[in-house]
Design an enzyme around this catalytic site. Structure first.
Site, PDB file in Angstrom:
ATOM      1  N   LYS A 147       0.813  -1.225   0.000  1.00 33.50           N
ATOM      2  CA  LYS A 147       0.000   0.000   0.000  1.00 33.50           C
ATOM      3  C   LYS A 147       0.845   1.274   0.000  1.00 33.50           C
ATOM      4  O   LYS A 147       0.337   2.354  -0.327  1.00 33.50           O
ATOM      5  CB  LYS A 147      -0.972  -0.006   1.179  1.00 33.50           C
TER       6      LYS A 147
HETATM    7  N1  PMP Z   1      -3.376  -8.074   1.257  1.00 35.48           N
HETATM    8  C1  PMP Z   1      -3.590  -7.172   2.215  1.00 35.48           C
HETATM    9  C2  PMP Z   1      -3.092  -7.443   3.584  1.00 35.48           C
HETATM   10  C3  PMP Z   1      -4.298  -6.007   1.931  1.00 35.48           C
HETATM   11  O1  PMP Z   1      -4.521  -5.098   2.901  1.00 35.48           O
HETATM   12  C4  PMP Z   1      -4.791  -5.810   0.633  1.00 35.48           C
HETATM   13  C5  PMP Z   1      -5.564  -4.566   0.312  1.00 35.48           C
HETATM   14  N2  PMP Z   1      -6.895  -4.483   0.720  1.00 35.48           N
HETATM   15  C6  PMP Z   1      -4.566  -6.796  -0.337  1.00 35.48           C
HETATM   16  C7  PMP Z   1      -3.850  -7.900   0.011  1.00 35.48           C
HETATM   17  C8  PMP Z   1      -5.110  -6.708  -1.737  1.00 35.48           C
HETATM   18  O2  PMP Z   1      -4.498  -5.733  -2.496  1.00 35.48           O
HETATM   19  P1  PMP Z   1      -5.383  -4.856  -3.478  1.00 35.48           P
HETATM   20  O3  PMP Z   1      -6.244  -3.971  -2.629  1.00 35.48           O
HETATM   21  O4  PMP Z   1      -4.406  -4.096  -4.291  1.00 35.48           O
HETATM   22  O5  PMP Z   1      -6.223  -5.779  -4.280  1.00 35.48           O
END
Ligand code: PMP
Length: 344
Positions: free
Chosen positions: A48
């Site tokens: 993130k």
């Molecule tokens: N793993 C974790 C721990 C996350 O916080 C997130 C985001 N919500 C994701 C995977 C998935 O990534 P994305 O939001 O880019 O699909």
């Protein structure tokens, strides 16, 4: 300053360029080679960081974010931490609306990074004025000089990964990647990375990982929103009860669903076998690989890249806590894998 020692102006310069690390033991009996893109090497310990930096810098470029302004988002998790980190360095105020379901540890972590945290009641509908969505929207509207990150509905979330994660994986595999496996939440990671990779080689297979209790896989297959797919589950950051526009479903070839229990055990297995202390969704992504391997998806010569989105330290009171695992019934079918210590 010695020239051969790398020195950085600030922590933000360390975002991205995370290592691709070969998995050696957990996939020892599998056909093909398996590599993990370990996003915990970002300074905020998750993927993130990439979107927080990209979205904030894009707002600066567009002139809608100026020194002293405020950044608003609804998140108790990784995105909040990354936004708080970027805000500190760039001199913005950071307001995060979180659900009262969030653990006190998480709220303390965000406050430690200077964020102003609004804790909103969990058990109200999304359109209730007290919900964290509505509170964030209102705070954004009321705060002059603020931007709302809105990661589930922000195209820049996809662009961040198109510009960084995708090219990095292409270079690190020297164009040899055959499969990408990634957990899908907002969908930004998988969609942006896949878009870049498919532009280089349309034959690369893109596999999304979804949770039982989430609508993503069914929506991908039918393009219909099926309310019956939705029920509570424990993995955070995986799957969703709505269709995010930050997911480009056309970029994804297939979704694989995984259970809370198997994902938790697999995360613990990655830590024990590869020495990589990873989060819950890394376990979910690896669990999807296990299931695909059983179905005969991989063959000799394949180069499979799996994204490990964050670090295990964020889950000490959950998957790395035997009491929590026990309470979830995760040891009922599988008596192995407890974390024993020796009383001395
Ligand atoms: N793993 C974790 C721990 C996350 O916080 C997130 C985001 N919500 C994701 C995977 C998935 O990534 P994305 O939001 O880019 O699909």
């Amino acid at each position: 300053m010695k020239k051969d020692i790398q020195v950085f102006d600030n922590v933000l310069q360390l975002i991205g360029n995370t290592p691709l690390i070969k998995l050696n033991k957990i996939t020892a009996d599998y056909k093909g080679e398996f590599y993990a893109k370990v996003e915990a090497f970002n300074p905020g310990h998750s993927s993130k960081d990439r979107i927080a930096l990209h979205i904030i810098e894009e707002a600066e470029r567009q002139g809608i974010l100026n020194p002293g302004d405020t950044i608003v988002e609804t998140t108790s998790g990784n995105t909040g931490f990354s936004i708080a980190m970027v805000s500190i360095i760039k001199g913005y105020k950071c307001i995060l609306a979180v659900s009262s379901k969030s653990s006190p540890d998480k709220i303390d972590m965000l406050k430690s990074m200077g964020a102003q945290v609004y804790v909103c009641p969990a058990h109200v509908s999304a359109d209730d004025p007290r919900s964290y969505y509505e509170v964030a929207k209102r705070l954004h509207e009321e705060t002059k000089g603020s931007i709302y990150i809105n990661q589930y509905f922000n195209q820049l979330n996809i662009d961040a990964h198109y510009n960084s994660t995708g090219p990095e994986i292409w270079q690190q595999t020297e164009g040899q990647i055959t499969h990408l496996v990634a957990a899908s939440g907002t969908g930004g990671t998988i969609s942006g990375t896949a878009k870049y990779l498919k532009e280089q080689n349309p034959n690369i297979k893109i596999i999304g990982v979804d949770a039982y209790g989430s609508v993503l896989k069914k929506y991908h297959e039918t393009r219909e929103f099926d309310h019956d797919e939705i029920y509570p589950y424990r993995i955070e950051g995986l799957g969703k009860n709505l269709i995010p526009t930050a997911t480009d479903f056309d970029m994804i070839d297939e979704f694989v669903k995984v259970t809370d229990e198997e994902s938790a055990h697999t995360a613990r297995e990655i830590s024990r076998t590869e020495g990589l202390f990873v989060g819950y969704t890394s376990g979910a992504a690896m669990q999807a690989i296990k299931q695909l391997q059983e179905e005969g998806e991989f063959k000799a010569g394949d180069q499979v890249v799996v994204i490990f989105p964050d670090h295990g330290s964020r889950y000490m009171s959950k998957i790395y806590n035997d009491k929590w695992m026990e309470e979830q019934g995760f040891f009922d079918s599988k008596k192995v894998g407890t974390l024993e210590s020796i009383q001395y």
